[in-house]
Design a protein around this motif. Structure first.
Motif, PDB file in Angstrom:
ATOM      1  N   ASP A  74       9.013   2.930  11.607  1.00  0.00           N
ATOM      2  CA  ASP A  74      10.073   2.335  12.659  1.00  0.00           C
ATOM      3  C   ASP A  74       8.579   1.962  13.479  1.00  0.00           C
ATOM      4  OD1 ASP A  74       7.712   5.291  13.003  1.00  0.00           O
ATOM      5  OD2 ASP A  74       9.253   6.024  14.299  1.00  0.00           O
ATOM      6  N   ASN A  75       7.203   1.794  12.439  1.00  0.00           N
ATOM      7  CA  ASN A  75       6.343   1.540  13.058  1.00  0.00           C
ATOM      8  C   ASN A  75       5.669   0.008  12.030  1.00  0.00           C
ATOM      9  OD1 ASN A  75       3.641   0.096  13.893  1.00  0.00           O
ATOM     10  ND2 ASN A  75       2.598   2.154  13.194  1.00  0.00           N
ATOM     11  N   THR A  76       5.832  -0.862  13.625  1.00  0.00           N
ATOM     12  CA  THR A  76       6.659  -2.277  12.397  1.00  0.00           C
ATOM     13  C   THR A  76       5.113  -3.480  12.739  1.00  0.00           C
ATOM     14  OG1 THR A  76       7.248  -3.570  13.883  1.00  0.00           O
ATOM     15  CG2 THR A  76       9.434  -2.609  12.429  1.00  0.00           C
ATOM     16  N   THR A  77       4.190  -3.012  13.818  1.00  0.00           N
ATOM     17  CA  THR A  77       2.603  -3.398  13.560  1.00  0.00           C
ATOM     18  C   THR A  77       2.325  -3.969  11.941  1.00  0.00           C
ATOM     19  OG1 THR A  77       2.462  -2.239  15.864  1.00  0.00           O
ATOM     20  CG2 THR A  77       0.575  -3.311  15.005  1.00  0.00           C
ATOM     21  N   ILE A  78       2.053  -3.535  11.064  1.00  0.00           N
ATOM     22  CA  ILE A  78       1.243  -3.363  10.254  1.00  0.00           C
ATOM     23  C   ILE A  78       2.508  -3.496   9.019  1.00  0.00           C
ATOM     24  CG2 ILE A  78       0.274  -3.003   8.340  1.00  0.00           C
ATOM     25  CD1 ILE A  78      -1.563  -3.277  10.676  1.00  0.00           C
ATOM     26  N   ILE A  79       3.847  -2.625   9.251  1.00  0.00           N
ATOM     27  CA  ILE A  79       4.903  -3.046   7.899  1.00  0.00           C
ATOM     28  C   ILE A  79       5.449  -3.828   8.723  1.00  0.00           C
ATOM     29  CG2 ILE A  79       6.259  -1.897   6.603  1.00  0.00           C
ATOM     30  CD1 ILE A  79       4.728   0.724   6.382  1.00  0.00           C
ATOM     31  N   SER A  80       5.241  -4.950   8.600  1.00  0.00           N
ATOM     32  CA  SER A  80       6.412  -5.673   9.159  1.00  0.00           C
ATOM     33  C   SER A  80       8.224  -5.952   8.970  1.00  0.00           C
ATOM     34  CB  SER A  80       5.686  -7.290   9.676  1.00  0.00           C
ATOM     35  OG  SER A  80       4.904  -7.645   9.085  1.00  0.00           O
ATOM     36  N   SER A  81       8.459  -5.560   8.647  1.00  0.00           N
ATOM     37  CA  SER A  81       9.694  -5.711   7.428  1.00  0.00           C
ATOM     38  C   SER A  81      10.301  -4.547   7.691  1.00  0.00           C
ATOM     39  CB  SER A  81       9.670  -6.275   6.229  1.00  0.00           C
ATOM     40  OG  SER A  81       8.867  -5.123   4.974  1.00  0.00           O
ATOM     41  N   GLY A  82       9.277  -2.966   8.143  1.00  0.00           N
ATOM     42  CA  GLY A  82       9.632  -1.515   8.026  1.00  0.00           C
ATOM     43  C   GLY A  82      10.483  -1.310   7.129  1.00  0.00           C
ATOM     44  N   ILE A  83      10.359  -1.790   5.900  1.00  0.00           N
ATOM     45  CA  ILE A  83      10.071  -1.361   4.944  1.00  0.00           C
ATOM     46  C   ILE A  83       8.959  -1.049   3.759  1.00  0.00           C
ATOM     47  CG2 ILE A  83      11.696  -1.734   2.725  1.00  0.00           C
ATOM     48  CD1 ILE A  83      13.431  -2.669   4.473  1.00  0.00           C
ATOM     49  N   ALA A  84       8.699  -0.243   2.959  1.00  0.00           N
ATOM     50  CA  ALA A  84       7.495  -0.184   2.224  1.00  0.00           C
ATOM     51  C   ALA A  84       8.650   0.272   0.997  1.00  0.00           C
ATOM     52  CB  ALA A  84       6.761   0.824   2.851  1.00  0.00           C
ATOM     53  N   TRP A  85       7.841   0.398  -0.096  1.00  0.00           N
ATOM     54  CA  TRP A  85       8.645   0.769  -1.207  1.00  0.00           C
ATOM     55  C   TRP A  85       7.177   1.656  -2.058  1.00  0.00           C
ATOM     56  CZ3 TRP A  85       7.737  -4.813  -0.097  1.00  0.00           C
ATOM     57  CH2 TRP A  85       9.177  -5.208   0.033  1.00  0.00           C
ATOM     58  N   VAL A  86       7.361   2.841  -2.427  1.00  0.00           N
ATOM     59  CA  VAL A  86       6.578   3.523  -3.331  1.00  0.00           C
ATOM     60  C   VAL A  86       6.944   3.408  -4.494  1.00  0.00           C
ATOM     61  CG1 VAL A  86       5.847   5.657  -3.341  1.00  0.00           C
ATOM     62  CG2 VAL A  86       6.273   5.299  -0.710  1.00  0.00           C
ATOM     63  N   GLY A  87       6.159   3.650  -5.765  1.00  0.00           N
ATOM     64  CA  GLY A  87       5.912   3.456  -6.677  1.00  0.00           C
ATOM     65  C   GLY A  87       4.950   5.067  -7.350  1.00  0.00           C
TER      66      GLY A  87
END
Length: 209
Positions: free
Chosen positions: A36-49
């Motif tokens: 929900d915090n898009t300040t840094i993660i602009s797209s709101g999505i992160a990928w964890v590998g």
């Protein structure tokens, strides 16, 4: 040659399964986090590998442009959950064992198509190849199932502050690596089954030998 059609199919399926195993190991999208915090993660999505975590940010680039930031995991990171550690080790084992299975199958098929009729140069290598394929499929199945379980239960990861990642996502879903891994498991299992099903033809010539 007429008795080894299934083993030829096993080699083809095993090759594709081994390639997909290698691909799944390199794909970063094992777990897709919605934050929900898009300040840094602009797209709101992160990928964890299993080797790194990545996200897209517009913060440090010019307006209208975007950049993907990735943080690689190291063997000393204590925050990495057990299922990721397991995936790192087991997929490396699967890649190596699968390669041995391919080598054994290639050697056996070579002898078949060159007309070599010695049982010890064909049947045992199909057997070894089948065992390696099945073992490799299990090494892929365990991390794929374990990480899918973590996704289904929305489990968190305590990332350090330098990663700019929240410890828990709003929601998460399985990334592309998991279905690729599932297909690899199926193909490797089929390859192992086909390889193990080989029966050396009993002829008068082979009985004499």
């Amino acid at each position: 040659v007429s008795t080894s059609h299934l083993q030829l199919a096993a080699f083809a399926l095993g090759t594709v399964g081994w390639i997909l195993c290698t691909i799944s190991m390199g794909i970063v999208e094992w777990r897709v986090w919605h934050v929900d915090n898009t300040t840094i993660i602009s797209s709101g999505i992160a990928w964890v590998g299993i080797w790194k975590v990545c996200f897209i940010s517009y913060l440090y680039v010019s307006p209208g442009y975007r950049e993907q930031f990735c943080h690689k995991f190291s063997g000393y990171d204590s925050f990495i959950p057990h299922e990721i550690y397991a995936a790192q080790g087991l997929l490396l084992i699967a890649m190596f064992v699968g390669l041995l299975g391919l080598a054994a199958t290639i050697f056996a098929l070579r002898n078949v198509y060159m007309g070599i009729t010695h049982r010890t140069l064909i049947a045992p290598f199909f057997l070894v190849g089948g065992i390696f394929y099945i073992f490799a499929s299990l090494c892929v199945l365990i991390p794929v199932s374990w990480n899918f379980y973590s996704v289904a239960h929305n489990q968190s990861i305590a990332f350090p502050p330098s990663y700019y990642m929240p410890s828990s996502p709003v929601a998460q879903e399985a990334g592309a690596a998991i279905p690729v891994g599932i297909v690899a498991v199926i193909l490797l299992l089929l390859s192992g089954t086909f390889s193990l099903s080989y029966r050396f033809p009993m002829t008068a010539n082979t009985i004499m030998k």
